[in-house]
Design an enzyme around this catalytic site. Structure first.
Site, PDB file in Angstrom:
ATOM      1  CG  HIS A  32      40.597  81.053  19.462  1.00  0.00           C
ATOM      2  ND1 HIS A  32      41.320  80.208  19.069  1.00  0.00           N
ATOM      3  CD2 HIS A  32      39.797  80.599  20.602  1.00  0.00           C
ATOM      4  CE1 HIS A  32      41.343  79.196  19.685  1.00  0.00           C
ATOM      5  NE2 HIS A  32      40.291  79.228  20.766  1.00  0.00           N
ATOM      6  CD  GLU A  33      38.287  82.428  23.953  1.00  0.00           C
ATOM      7  OE1 GLU A  33      37.238  82.006  24.150  1.00  0.00           O
ATOM      8  OE2 GLU A  33      39.372  81.524  24.156  1.00  0.00           O
ATOM      9  CG  HIS A  68      35.352  79.546  20.528  1.00  0.00           C
ATOM     10  ND1 HIS A  68      35.152  78.232  20.025  1.00  0.00           N
ATOM     11  CD2 HIS A  68      36.540  79.341  21.225  1.00  0.00           C
ATOM     12  CE1 HIS A  68      36.465  77.481  20.205  1.00  0.00           C
ATOM     13  NE2 HIS A  68      37.390  78.471  20.935  1.00  0.00           N
TER      14      HIS A  68
END
Length: 209
Positions: free
Chosen positions: A62-63, A66
């Site tokens: 997820h990170e 980004h």
């Protein structure tokens, strides 16, 4: 997870920040241990591997998505672990009932090439929850179709990503915390509605099956 926007003047896009690899590895190990305590998989090799994959896809995937999208758009971006959050995750996991999982955040710096646009925030914010949704879609049928104990392992990965995809799409903004869903909502309500509905639909099987 929320994205922290940073206005410093150092860092090089497309290369690891000097402490980034360290932060990623520590966060990955700490969160794997925390979720293994929560899922009671610490003493099971298969369960521990599944928990590791759940953390790798659900949190760091997820990170880092980004980060990847931000960098492709021309921004300085890197992952920074939050040490208090990692400790909190380990402590709360000991309860075996819940976990407060805040391993860190993607720090977004200035745009070093190109011009900022209103769609940049939308793309960067959407990248994380979209990653969780994709992994939930992949592991949901595996949970339903694989025999035991592999179905249990797939369920760990599916459920972690489904919950994170749903949670991060909530349009919430509190002092110091702004979820991805809020950033998407304020940039494009239609995109938020579609993504949020998908996250809800993916979460339903974890309640009824």
């Amino acid at each position: 997870m929320n994205i922290n926007y940073w206005g410093g003047g150092y860092g090089v896009p497309f290369r690891p920040y000097r402490h980034e690899v360290r932060d990623i590895l520590i966060a990955l190990v700490a969160m794997t241990i925390a979720f293994a305590l929560l899922f009671n998989t610490l003493l099971s090799i298969g369960g521990l591997v599944a928990t590791f994959i759940a953390v790798l896809t659900g949190f760091l995937g997820h990170e880092l998505m980004h980060r990847e999208v931000a960098r492709r758009l021309g921004y300085i971006a890197y992952f920074r672990a939050w040490w208090i959050g990692l400790l909190l995750a380990l402590v709360t996991a000991l309860t075996r009932f819940f976990i407060i999982a805040t391993p860190g955040a993607t720090v977004i710096g200035p745009k070093v090439w190109g011009y900022p646009s209103r769609s940049d925030e939308l793309k960067i914010a959407l990248a994380g929850p979209a990653t969780n949704i994709v992994f939930a879609v992949v592991f949901l049928p595996l949970w339903l179709l694989l025999p035991s104990p592999f179905s249990f392992y797939a369920n760990i990965i599916y459920a972690t990503n489904a919950w994170l995809g749903f949670f991060n799409m909530l349009p919430l903004a509190l002092p110091g915390i702004m979820l991805d869903g809020f950033r998407v909502f304020r940039r494009d309500v239609r995109v938020w509605v579609i993504t949020f509905v998908i996250s809800v639909v993916l979460l339903i099987p974890s309640f009824i099956l």
